[in-house]
Design a protein around this motif. Structure first.
Motif, mmCIF file in Angstrom:
data_model
loop_
_atom_site.group_PDB
_atom_site.id
_atom_site.type_symbol
_atom_site.label_atom_id
_atom_site.label_comp_id
_atom_site.label_asym_id
_atom_site.label_seq_id
_atom_site.Cartn_x
_atom_site.Cartn_y
_atom_site.Cartn_z
ATOM 1 N N THR A 1 -12.221 -21.706 -19.663
ATOM 2 C CA THR A 1 -13.436 -22.019 -18.724
ATOM 3 C C THR A 1 -14.556 -21.729 -19.066
ATOM 4 O O THR A 1 -14.836 -20.587 -19.598
ATOM 5 C CB THR A 1 -13.115 -21.386 -17.276
ATOM 6 N N GLY A 2 -15.732 -22.754 -18.795
ATOM 7 C CA GLY A 2 -16.841 -22.528 -19.342
ATOM 8 C C GLY A 2 -17.834 -23.294 -18.254
ATOM 9 O O GLY A 2 -17.342 -24.314 -17.511
ATOM 10 N N PHE A 3 -19.058 -22.898 -18.441
ATOM 11 C CA PHE A 3 -20.180 -23.692 -17.742
ATOM 12 C C PHE A 3 -21.240 -23.736 -18.257
ATOM 13 O O PHE A 3 -21.775 -22.781 -18.971
ATOM 14 C CB PHE A 3 -20.139 -23.493 -16.182
ATOM 15 N N ARG A 45 -12.302 -26.413 -24.103
ATOM 16 C CA ARG A 45 -13.544 -27.222 -24.356
ATOM 17 C C ARG A 45 -14.575 -26.052 -24.236
ATOM 18 O O ARG A 45 -14.276 -24.994 -23.651
ATOM 19 C CB ARG A 45 -13.814 -28.155 -23.185
ATOM 20 N N LYS A 46 -15.605 -26.219 -25.048
ATOM 21 C CA LYS A 46 -16.919 -25.709 -24.742
ATOM 22 C C LYS A 46 -17.984 -26.550 -24.443
ATOM 23 O O LYS A 46 -17.719 -27.769 -24.896
ATOM 24 C CB LYS A 46 -17.188 -24.714 -26.093
ATOM 25 N N ILE A 57 -19.278 -31.605 -25.792
ATOM 26 C CA ILE A 57 -17.963 -31.038 -25.349
ATOM 27 C C ILE A 57 -17.221 -31.040 -26.808
ATOM 28 O O ILE A 57 -17.003 -31.935 -27.526
ATOM 29 C CB ILE A 57 -17.318 -32.105 -24.533
ATOM 30 N N SER A 58 -16.716 -29.676 -26.978
ATOM 31 C CA SER A 58 -15.868 -29.399 -27.920
ATOM 32 C C SER A 58 -14.476 -29.467 -27.591
ATOM 33 O O SER A 58 -14.067 -29.003 -26.406
ATOM 34 C CB SER A 58 -15.863 -27.817 -28.488
ATOM 35 N N GLY A 59 -13.703 -30.406 -28.103
ATOM 36 C CA GLY A 59 -12.441 -30.637 -27.868
ATOM 37 C C GLY A 59 -11.368 -29.593 -28.386
ATOM 38 O O GLY A 59 -10.211 -29.595 -27.921
ATOM 39 N N ARG A 87 -11.067 -31.923 -38.134
ATOM 40 C CA ARG A 87 -11.095 -30.454 -38.011
ATOM 41 C C ARG A 87 -11.465 -29.774 -36.632
ATOM 42 O O ARG A 87 -12.326 -30.604 -35.975
ATOM 43 C CB ARG A 87 -12.490 -29.863 -39.024
ATOM 44 N N PRO A 88 -10.938 -28.740 -36.114
ATOM 45 C CA PRO A 88 -11.327 -28.390 -34.792
ATOM 46 C C PRO A 88 -12.447 -27.679 -34.967
ATOM 47 O O PRO A 88 -13.031 -27.257 -35.713
ATOM 48 C CB PRO A 88 -10.263 -27.295 -34.628
ATOM 49 N N VAL A 89 -13.237 -27.935 -33.461
ATOM 50 C CA VAL A 89 -14.465 -27.336 -33.643
ATOM 51 C C VAL A 89 -14.433 -26.246 -32.616
ATOM 52 O O VAL A 89 -13.998 -26.389 -31.518
ATOM 53 C CB VAL A 89 -15.718 -28.481 -33.041
ATOM 54 N N GLU A 90 -15.089 -25.122 -32.944
ATOM 55 C CA GLU A 90 -15.252 -23.957 -32.348
ATOM 56 C C GLU A 90 -16.539 -23.734 -31.146
ATOM 57 O O GLU A 90 -16.187 -23.521 -30.206
ATOM 58 C CB GLU A 90 -14.927 -22.687 -32.986
ATOM 59 N N THR A 91 -17.443 -23.697 -31.720
ATOM 60 C CA THR A 91 -18.440 -23.890 -31.162
ATOM 61 C C THR A 91 -19.788 -24.793 -31.500
ATOM 62 O O THR A 91 -19.692 -25.637 -32.438
ATOM 63 C CB THR A 91 -19.471 -22.384 -31.449
#
Length: 199
Positions: A1-3, A45-46, A57-59, A87-91
């Motif tokens: 969860t993020g905002f 997501r971030k 939005i990071s998937g 590649r996965p995206v962290e931030t």
């Protein structure tokens, strides 16, 4: 969860059910993107807002998406992995100069979002692997002085000069077998040039 706040009176909120837009003035939350309808079904997501008001939005597992206030579409940007997937995206971090920086499993990438290409790639881990990886649990911090701070699970804290690519690694913790297992979970700006780190 993020905002994240978009500067126009809305909070964008991500949960395991999707993304909602909360109007601060109306005290009302509108579902904007539900998990089953989002691109590629990513649930992790971030969120990040750039200087132009675009929502990034990071998937987690499949790159990043950018929602512009005018298009209301989700163009995708992915970095190819050695295995041929995305590649996965962290931030996602945005510099004051408009630069965009992504982290992905020990790599830092500067991207050109208009051309959809990588401008610079920095190998931070240099062959090492974090003891635990969770895209939603990774944190980074741009310090406003040209450095990106990268928190890891097991490899400590990295400081990356985004101009020169020089890397410094800070580790602390208990010795486990032949190595020091150092977990850095979060980082925040303190007074002056101080940084607060929690591990």
């Amino acid at each position: 969860t993020g905002f994240v706040e978009d500067g126009s009176g809305h909070l964008w909120i991500s949960t395991d059910r999707g993304i909602g837009r909360f109007s601060i003035a109306k005290d009302q939350c509108t579902p904007y993107l539900v998990c089953n309808a989002d691109p590629h079904g990513s649930a992790i997501r971030k969120l990040s807002i750039d200087n132009a008001g675009n929502l990034w939005i990071s998937g987690g597992r499949d790159g990043v998406y950018c929602l512009t206030p005018t298009s209301l579409k989700f163009p995708h940007f992915g970095i190819r992995s050695p295995a041929g997937g995305v590649r996965p995206v962290e931030t996602i971090d945005h510099g004051d100069d408009g630069t965009i920086w992504l982290t992905s499993r020990g790599m830092v990438y500067q991207i050109d979002d208009s051309a959809r290409k990588v401008i610079k790639a920095i190998d931070v881990f240099k062959g090492e692997s974090a003891s635990y990886w969770m895209p939603n649990g990774t944190m980074t911090f741009l310090d406003g002085q040209g450095s990106l701070w990268y928190c890891t699970w097991g490899l400590g804290l990295y400081r990356i000069s985004l101009v020169t690519g020089r890397i410094a690694n800070y580790r602390f913790g208990h010795r486990h077998r032949d190595s020091i297992d150092c977990v850095v979970q979060s980082i925040a700006q303190g007074p002056g040039d101080t940084l607060w780190v929690a591990g």
